[in-house]
Design a protein around this motif. Structure first.
Motif, mmCIF file in Angstrom:
data_model
loop_
_atom_site.group_PDB
_atom_site.id
_atom_site.type_symbol
_atom_site.label_atom_id
_atom_site.label_comp_id
_atom_site.label_asym_id
_atom_site.label_seq_id
_atom_site.Cartn_x
_atom_site.Cartn_y
_atom_site.Cartn_z
ATOM 1 N N MET A 1 0.851 -1.162 0.000
ATOM 2 C CA MET A 1 0.000 0.000 0.000
ATOM 3 C C MET A 1 0.899 1.228 0.000
ATOM 4 O O MET A 1 1.704 1.406 0.899
ATOM 5 N N ASN A 2 0.760 2.042 -1.033
ATOM 6 C CA ASN A 2 1.548 3.267 -1.144
ATOM 7 C C ASN A 2 0.655 4.486 -1.047
ATOM 8 O O ASN A 2 -0.362 4.569 -1.730
ATOM 9 N N ILE A 3 1.042 5.417 -0.199
ATOM 10 C CA ILE A 3 0.407 6.727 -0.140
ATOM 11 C C ILE A 3 1.456 7.716 -0.613
ATOM 12 O O ILE A 3 2.532 7.808 -0.016
ATOM 13 N N THR A 4 1.164 8.425 -1.694
ATOM 14 C CA THR A 4 2.127 9.365 -2.266
ATOM 15 C C THR A 4 1.622 10.787 -2.075
ATOM 16 O O THR A 4 0.467 11.088 -2.382
ATOM 17 N N VAL A 5 2.492 11.631 -1.570
ATOM 18 C CA VAL A 5 2.186 13.051 -1.396
ATOM 19 C C VAL A 5 3.176 13.821 -2.255
ATOM 20 O O VAL A 5 4.380 13.713 -2.072
ATOM 21 N N THR A 6 2.645 14.577 -3.214
ATOM 22 C CA THR A 6 3.481 15.430 -4.059
ATOM 23 C C THR A 6 3.147 16.866 -3.709
ATOM 24 O O THR A 6 1.977 17.253 -3.720
ATOM 25 N N LYS A 46 -0.775 17.074 -4.529
ATOM 26 C CA LYS A 46 -1.537 15.867 -4.867
ATOM 27 C C LYS A 46 -1.302 14.810 -3.805
ATOM 28 O O LYS A 46 -0.203 14.672 -3.291
ATOM 29 N N VAL A 47 -2.342 14.058 -3.509
ATOM 30 C CA VAL A 47 -2.239 12.905 -2.628
ATOM 31 C C VAL A 47 -2.884 11.744 -3.362
ATOM 32 O O VAL A 47 -3.978 11.877 -3.912
ATOM 33 N N SER A 48 -2.209 10.599 -3.380
ATOM 34 C CA SER A 48 -2.782 9.423 -4.030
ATOM 35 C C SER A 48 -2.515 8.177 -3.197
ATOM 36 O O SER A 48 -1.547 8.114 -2.441
ATOM 37 N N VAL A 52 -4.335 6.144 -7.091
ATOM 38 C CA VAL A 52 -5.647 6.784 -7.189
ATOM 39 C C VAL A 52 -5.569 8.136 -6.485
ATOM 40 O O VAL A 52 -5.369 8.206 -5.269
ATOM 41 N N GLU A 53 -5.735 9.220 -7.269
ATOM 42 C CA GLU A 53 -5.646 10.565 -6.698
ATOM 43 C C GLU A 53 -6.887 10.869 -5.862
ATOM 44 O O GLU A 53 -7.996 10.492 -6.209
ATOM 45 N N ILE A 64 -8.438 8.891 2.417
ATOM 46 C CA ILE A 64 -7.262 8.025 2.265
ATOM 47 C C ILE A 64 -7.599 6.617 2.742
ATOM 48 O O ILE A 64 -7.307 5.627 2.065
ATOM 49 N N ILE A 65 -8.235 6.511 3.892
ATOM 50 C CA ILE A 65 -8.591 5.206 4.452
ATOM 51 C C ILE A 65 -9.573 4.480 3.532
ATOM 52 O O ILE A 65 -9.385 3.293 3.223
#
Length: 98
Positions: A1-6, A46-48, A52-53, A64-65
């Motif tokens: 599970m990846n949470i990406t914050v740009t 952006k958060v994905s 999925v954004e 997010i959850i």
């Protein structure tokens, strides 16, 4: 599970609090997300979750959850799709002649 914050400015980094709250909640259920931070000066915030954004608003941690669980359900289905298809095919041709 990846949470990406740009993010493109240090002010945008404030969303990390919501990301950490969501990660903590997921951790309580045994899900350990990897949080990837990407800093690109001038980039749009952006958060994905698993690509999925997510819309950024006051309910970010809840979104997010929700997205994390939806992603896990999709992964589980994809991983077991062949088994499910075979089981359904077998079930349609099975007969009980006892």
């Amino acid at each position: 599970m990846n949470i990406t914050v740009t993010y493109g400015s240090s002010i945008d980094a404030i969303v990390l609090n919501a990301v950490m709250v969501a990660a903590s909640e997921l951790g309580k259920d045994g899900i350990e997300p990897r949080i990837l931070q990407v800093y690109q000066p001038g980039a749009k915030l952006k958060v994905s979750v698993n690509g999925v954004e997510i819309d950024i608003d006051e309910n970010l941690h809840e979104k997010i959850i929700e997205t994390a669980y939806a992603s896990l359900i999709e992964e589980d289905y994809t991983d077991h799709r062949d088994f499910l298809v075979d089981a359904v095919a077998a079930a349609t041709s099975w007969s009980d002649e006892s």
